[in-house]
Design an enzyme around this catalytic site. Structure first.
Site, PDB file in Angstrom:
ATOM      1  N   GLU A   1      36.571  22.661 -15.719  1.00 56.81           N
ATOM      2  CA  GLU A   1      35.797  22.637 -15.734  1.00 56.81           C
ATOM      3  C   GLU A   1      34.247  22.767 -14.946  1.00 56.81           C
ATOM      4  O   GLU A   1      34.088  23.566 -14.076  1.00 56.81           O
ATOM      5  CB  GLU A   1      35.756  20.950 -16.020  1.00 56.81           C
ATOM      6  CG  GLU A   1      35.810  19.710 -16.980  1.00 56.81           C
ATOM      7  CD  GLU A   1      34.156  19.615 -17.908  1.00 56.81           C
ATOM      8  OE1 GLU A   1      34.141  20.236 -18.049  1.00 56.81           O
ATOM      9  OE2 GLU A   1      34.847  18.594 -18.630  1.00 56.81           O
ATOM     10  N   ASP A   2      33.112  22.624 -16.487  1.00 57.97           N
ATOM     11  CA  ASP A   2      31.347  22.817 -15.187  1.00 57.97           C
ATOM     12  C   ASP A   2      31.285  21.877 -14.512  1.00 57.97           C
ATOM     13  O   ASP A   2      30.897  22.326 -13.178  1.00 57.97           O
ATOM     14  CB  ASP A   2      30.681  23.416 -17.028  1.00 57.97           C
ATOM     15  CG  ASP A   2      30.380  22.283 -17.404  1.00 57.97           C
ATOM     16  OD1 ASP A   2      31.451  21.216 -17.876  1.00 57.97           O
ATOM     17  OD2 ASP A   2      29.708  22.188 -18.950  1.00 57.97           O
TER      18      ASP A   2
ATOM     19  N   ASP B   1      30.518  14.452 -13.976  1.00 58.22           N
ATOM     20  CA  ASP B   1      29.908  13.717 -13.778  1.00 58.22           C
ATOM     21  C   ASP B   1      30.296  12.034 -13.854  1.00 58.22           C
ATOM     22  O   ASP B   1      30.311  11.494 -12.542  1.00 58.22           O
ATOM     23  CB  ASP B   1      29.269  14.232 -14.496  1.00 58.22           C
ATOM     24  CG  ASP B   1      27.061  12.777 -15.058  1.00 58.22           C
ATOM     25  OD1 ASP B   1      27.099  12.846 -14.039  1.00 58.22           O
ATOM     26  OD2 ASP B   1      26.624  12.948 -16.132  1.00 58.22           O
TER      27      ASP B   1
ATOM     28  N   ARG C   1      21.829  27.882 -21.902  1.00 59.11           N
ATOM     29  CA  ARG C   1      23.339  28.035 -21.360  1.00 59.11           C
ATOM     30  C   ARG C   1      22.624  30.251 -20.443  1.00 59.11           C
ATOM     31  O   ARG C   1      24.154  30.037 -19.424  1.00 59.11           O
ATOM     32  CB  ARG C   1      23.860  28.591 -22.487  1.00 59.11           C
ATOM     33  CG  ARG C   1      24.946  26.986 -22.994  1.00 59.11           C
ATOM     34  CD  ARG C   1      25.635  26.801 -24.006  1.00 59.11           C
ATOM     35  NE  ARG C   1      25.935  26.049 -24.564  1.00 59.11           N
ATOM     36  CZ  ARG C   1      26.007  24.815 -23.977  1.00 59.11           C
ATOM     37  NH1 ARG C   1      27.086  24.698 -22.866  1.00 59.11           N
ATOM     38  NH2 ARG C   1      26.244  23.695 -25.428  1.00 59.11           N
TER      39      ARG C   1
ATOM     40  N   PHE D   1      20.222  16.498 -13.007  1.00 60.07           N
ATOM     41  CA  PHE D   1      20.431  16.944 -14.761  1.00 60.07           C
ATOM     42  C   PHE D   1      20.370  18.527 -14.571  1.00 60.07           C
ATOM     43  O   PHE D   1      19.520  19.183 -14.148  1.00 60.07           O
ATOM     44  CB  PHE D   1      20.043  16.651 -16.132  1.00 60.07           C
ATOM     45  CG  PHE D   1      19.887  17.105 -16.994  1.00 60.07           C
ATOM     46  CD1 PHE D   1      21.738  16.372 -17.528  1.00 60.07           C
ATOM     47  CD2 PHE D   1      20.020  18.047 -17.855  1.00 60.07           C
ATOM     48  CE1 PHE D   1      22.438  16.598 -19.133  1.00 60.07           C
ATOM     49  CE2 PHE D   1      20.922  18.830 -18.658  1.00 60.07           C
ATOM     50  CZ  PHE D   1      22.027  17.889 -19.264  1.00 60.07           C
TER      51      PHE D   1
HETATM   52  P1  5GP Z   1      30.856  13.161 -17.708  1.00 60.84           P
HETATM   53  O1  5GP Z   1      32.247  13.175 -18.323  1.00 60.84           O
HETATM   54  O2  5GP Z   1      32.028  14.038 -16.765  1.00 60.84           O
HETATM   55  O3  5GP Z   1      29.659  12.313 -18.027  1.00 60.84           O
HETATM   56  O4  5GP Z   1      30.814  14.614 -18.377  1.00 60.84           O
HETATM   57  C1  5GP Z   1      30.842  16.094 -18.265  1.00 60.84           C
HETATM   58  C2  5GP Z   1      29.889  16.694 -19.110  1.00 60.84           C
HETATM   59  O5  5GP Z   1      28.984  16.267 -19.749  1.00 60.84           O
HETATM   60  C3  5GP Z   1      30.339  18.176 -19.121  1.00 60.84           C
HETATM   61  O6  5GP Z   1      31.535  18.845 -19.387  1.00 60.84           O
HETATM   62  C4  5GP Z   1      28.826  18.546 -19.194  1.00 60.84           C
HETATM   63  O7  5GP Z   1      29.073  19.003 -20.683  1.00 60.84           O
HETATM   64  C5  5GP Z   1      27.700  17.092 -19.870  1.00 60.84           C
HETATM   65  N1  5GP Z   1      27.518  16.765 -18.371  1.00 60.84           N
HETATM   66  C6  5GP Z   1      27.088  16.259 -17.305  1.00 60.84           C
HETATM   67  N2  5GP Z   1      25.904  16.842 -16.491  1.00 60.84           N
HETATM   68  C7  5GP Z   1      25.446  17.423 -16.701  1.00 60.84           C
HETATM   69  C8  5GP Z   1      24.696  17.799 -15.745  1.00 60.84           C
HETATM   70  O8  5GP Z   1      23.678  17.754 -14.905  1.00 60.84           O
HETATM   71  N3  5GP Z   1      23.903  19.610 -16.727  1.00 60.84           N
HETATM   72  C9  5GP Z   1      23.978  19.538 -18.276  1.00 60.84           C
HETATM   73  N4  5GP Z   1      23.790  20.594 -18.648  1.00 60.84           N
HETATM   74  N5  5GP Z   1      25.488  18.925 -18.529  1.00 60.84           N
HETATM   75  C10 5GP Z   1      25.951  17.811 -18.022  1.00 60.84           C
END
Ligand code: 5GP
Length: 173
Positions: A96-97, A100, A162, A149
């Site tokens: 995963e990138d 959050d 990206r 973010f």
């Molecule tokens: P989660 O489900 O953990 O809240 O979010 C995961 C996804 O939200 C990540 O895979 C990403 O696509 C997006 N995301 C969450 N935080 C960020 C951020 O700081 N920047 C970006 N570009 N995407 C984010």
């Protein structure tokens, strides 16, 4: 006007990715792990990661999930494109990138567990603990970051940025 400020440089990222790759290589020596790369955001990270892991039998597969609209979580995770092969009895590493709220990875872990892999681990480049809504086990973590973010290195803002070689934040000039 907005400007992009560097949050983590390409050099900082490269150094950390190499260290993660070394950990994975050590833990999976003699095995045939499958890296499950979560699209779209993880593709740049995963491309650097696999090139630093010296395991000839390493395989990759892709899962495309629908991500955020803008900067807020919709809370809904949708599989846009599923894996190309079964993962039963495989050693799987989910790549995963960013974790959050944790909702996406939590959903994906539950989903992949139902397919009975032998082992299932998580490798994430970034973790934002301040926004965590569910506890997620991250076995290989690049960086813990503040509640900002971030964009670049595969991560987008409305599909833009990206291709930046570093991680940045948008700031009003
Ligand atoms: P989660 O489900 O953990 O809240 O979010 C995961 C996804 O939200 C990540 O895979 C990403 O696509 C997006 N995301 C969450 N935080 C960020 C951020 O700081 N920047 C970006 N570009 N995407 C984010």
């Amino acid at each position: 006007m907005e400007q992009i400020v560097t949050y983590l440089s390409a050099e900082q990222i490269a150094e950390r990715v190499k260290a993660l790759a070394a950990e994975i290589q050590r833990d999976y020596e003699g095995k045939r792990p499958v890296l499950v790369i979560v699209l779209k955001g993880s593709f740049v990270f995963a491309a650097d990661l696999i090139r630093a892991i010296d395991l000839p039998s390493l395989r990759v597969d892709f899962l495309a999930v629908r991500s955020y609209e803008g900067t807020e979580s919709s809370g809904v995770v949708q599989i846009v494109n599923d894996l190309s092969r079964p993962i039963e009895e495989e050693d799987v590493i989910l790549v995963e990138d960013i974790v959050d709220t944790g909702l996406t990875i939590n959903y994906l872990l539950d989903l992949l567990q139902t397919r009975k892999p032998k082992t299932l681990k998580v490798c994430a480049l970034l973790h934002k603990p301040a926004r965590s809504r569910v506890a997620v086990p991250i076995d290989y973590l690049g960086f813990t970051i503040e509640d900002r973010f971030v964009i670049g290195y595969g991560l987008d803002f409305g599909e833009k940025y990206r291709g930046l070689p570093f991680l940045g934040v948008l700031q009003r000039a």
